[in-house]
Design an enzyme around this catalytic site. Sequence first.
Site, PDB file in Angstrom:
ATOM      1  N   GLU A 162       9.713 107.739  60.686  1.00  0.00           N
ATOM      2  CA  GLU A 162      10.257 108.387  59.491  1.00  0.00           C
ATOM      3  C   GLU A 162      10.080 109.906  59.562  1.00  0.00           C
ATOM      4  O   GLU A 162      10.962 110.668  59.168  1.00  0.00           O
ATOM      5  CB  GLU A 162       9.599 107.810  58.227  1.00  0.00           C
ATOM      6  CG  GLU A 162      10.071 106.369  57.978  1.00  0.00           C
ATOM      7  CD  GLU A 162       9.345 105.695  56.843  1.00  0.00           C
ATOM      8  OE1 GLU A 162       8.105 105.568  56.942  1.00  0.00           O
ATOM      9  OE2 GLU A 162       9.998 105.298  55.865  1.00  0.00           O
TER      10      GLU A 162
ATOM     11  N   GLU B  43       7.176  98.032  59.227  1.00  0.00           N
ATOM     12  CA  GLU B  43       6.505  97.838  57.930  1.00  0.00           C
ATOM     13  C   GLU B  43       6.587  96.409  57.413  1.00  0.00           C
ATOM     14  O   GLU B  43       5.656  95.930  56.768  1.00  0.00           O
ATOM     15  CB  GLU B  43       7.095  98.797  56.883  1.00  0.00           C
ATOM     16  CG  GLU B  43       6.636 100.238  57.029  1.00  0.00           C
ATOM     17  CD  GLU B  43       7.467 101.048  58.014  1.00  0.00           C
ATOM     18  OE1 GLU B  43       8.240 100.440  58.793  1.00  0.00           O
ATOM     19  OE2 GLU B  43       7.356 102.281  58.005  1.00  0.00           O
TER      20      GLU B  43
END
Length: 696
Positions: free
Chosen positions: A103, A123
């Site tokens: 990210e 995640e």
Amino acid sequence: MADAIQYKLMGEIAILTANNPPVNALSHAVRQGLIDGIERAENEAKAVVIVGGGRTFFAGADITEFGKPFVEPGLPSVCARIERSPLPVVASLHGTALGGGLEVALGTHYRIAIPSAKVGLPEVLLGLLPGAGGTQRLPRVIGAENAIDIITSGRQVGASEALKLGIIDEIADGDVEEIGVAYAERLLKAGKGPRPVADLPCPTAIDFDAAYDLALKKGRGQIAPATAIRAIEVACNTNFDEGIEQERQMFMTLLASPQSKGMIHAFFNERAVSKLPELKGVEPRALNALGVIGGGTMGAGITVAALLAGLDVTMVERDAAAAEAGAGRVAGILQGSVKRGKLSQDKYDAIMAGGFRAVDNYDALADVDLVIEAAFEEMGVKKAIFAELDRVCKQGAVLASNTSYLDVNEIAASTSRPSDVIGLHFFSPAHVMKLLEVVVADQTAPDVVATGFALGKALRKISVRSGVCDGFIGNRILKTYRTCADHMVLDGASPYEIDKAMTAFGFAMGPFEVGDLAGLDIGWATRKRLAPTRDPHERVSTYPDKMCEAGNFGQKTGKGYYIYEKGKRGGTPDPEVTKLIEAERAELGITARDFSHEEIQRRYMCAMINEAAKVVDEGIARRPLDVDMVLLFGYGFPRHWGGPMKWADMQGLDSILADINRYAEEDDFFWQPSDLLTRLVAAGKSFDDLNKGDTV
Ligand code: CAA
């Protein structure tokens, strides 16, 4: 600690280097360091390069910070700050840029990687979704469909695939800082400025409802992958800032969910489980050449696991024909791996030409470092084999039995070197299943235990220490919850309802489907073995024996609890089994009653937890987390609940104990509440408190 982000100016380029070993997790100091570095660069540089020091780029948010009070700057603001910099920012990737790491890279304007780098958004494997813009930026870069694949699988994507997809812009070989700086210099020369992903148009929408339903089905009750799809849908339908806001809300909801707590528990404890304090500083013995006794399914699977780990294996069978058959099984498994592209032909040829032989002579084991006996489960057979091993093996060789329930102390005592004897309990198929129970007998030497764990590590298994008892940690607990399922069948639930209830809980298969897969003759043999010691108060069902007497052993005979047709996946319920069950109820005078899925799940779990607590109390498992890892990696327990002990903690131990006491009013022989559970409830403590070293 030295700066978590080190700042360096090279001509016109500022280099921000992460320094947070071992994996540069994005802890608070790192996040603050990135903001400070960008601000400073904006005063003195024309471009910025972000790299990871040590073995990797950022491997994600710092998971140890989850659940603690949140400290600004959060990762979403860090990514936004980088993205809005007026300077071109380059991420130069090596190692694994995962989760928050990718990210951050997506927050920069250009991405370059060395060929071995991997990226991903794992995640969902922690019960979460990417919470720092991943669900909004990735689909803008690679489209909704590709983003769904990467985010809902959590898989790691190699550099060349990442380049093809457009996640990275370039691959270059060399020092990660040098390639990043060279890229930034080229960008400056070409007059390139910032290129924020947030400014890219919304990706094209797809059929999100269908993708959502599929993710729920595939996830067996996991909510994170399906929720991530909703977040990607938002990216297609609204503006970037609103998307980030909604992603954050969904992330926080998942973070507070029991499923993410379960998966984070699994993440840390699959690593912690094999770090035994008692083995600190104990050197394992040498481990190069292995002997395996037996070339059946188990022996062949263990052999394959060892060969793939680069160990030399000598397999011993009772005669030449059996040795040839064993070698054939090993070759068959390995050829299957070649066919599926998991093993190269070259490696296969090298293994078959060098590191493996199957013989019918124990003398071939004179020089091996460790032998694993995987022969028939009968004490007399084991003792005869260990006598041979005692005769031929060199001094210091580790002598291991793969028994799944026999007394390792008795096996050890039959040799002249009991301190060299250990149990190494693999799970079938042994080259696939991750669990290894390292069974420590009374006299097993510490360096023999360390060698068991070293073997587990070499074979990439999750190794769990177990003491000696019938069935060790896993099979002992299995026997209890299986018995609970049998009792429910006698009382009115059908095996098919129980299987459905437990798959709805998250198990890949229900207990009766598992029985059919493993072979019903195994349980039959155990029942016969234990019959002489059985307490007259014990409730036993006899219909499974009748099934076995009729030759119905499950999948291998085409009939068990289910009927299996060739070429068809799964089975269909067998009305004959229902008739046998009804006949037994009639004989016992039982009127069948209804069981809801909820009740089935609760009773099954209570039986599992109660026995597991006894296993911990007796020291067979040292900690509740050992039980959790055994059930997760050997018995298909759903990872998103973290293991039975974690699940029990999340339900509240007082409510579990109250239910067990209630069930005990019907059958106080089977339902005897664990003393440990009772003490924990009285003290207001949890299993996790015991994991942290607390006692009651
Ligand atoms: N946070 C905190 N600690 C971490 C960590 C993380 N993200 N990743 C790894 N560690 C720790 C491990 O617990 C381990 O600690 P111990 O040595 O004390 O056991 C140590 O770092 C080394 O890890 P491994 O033994 O796993 O090392 P490896 O080389 O085999 O694997 C890895 C490295 C591939 C990075 C692996 O550790 C991994 O997959 N880590 C998790 C990555 C991840 O899930 N990232 C996403 C985090 S969530 C997120 O980022 C949310 C968000 O969107 C904001």
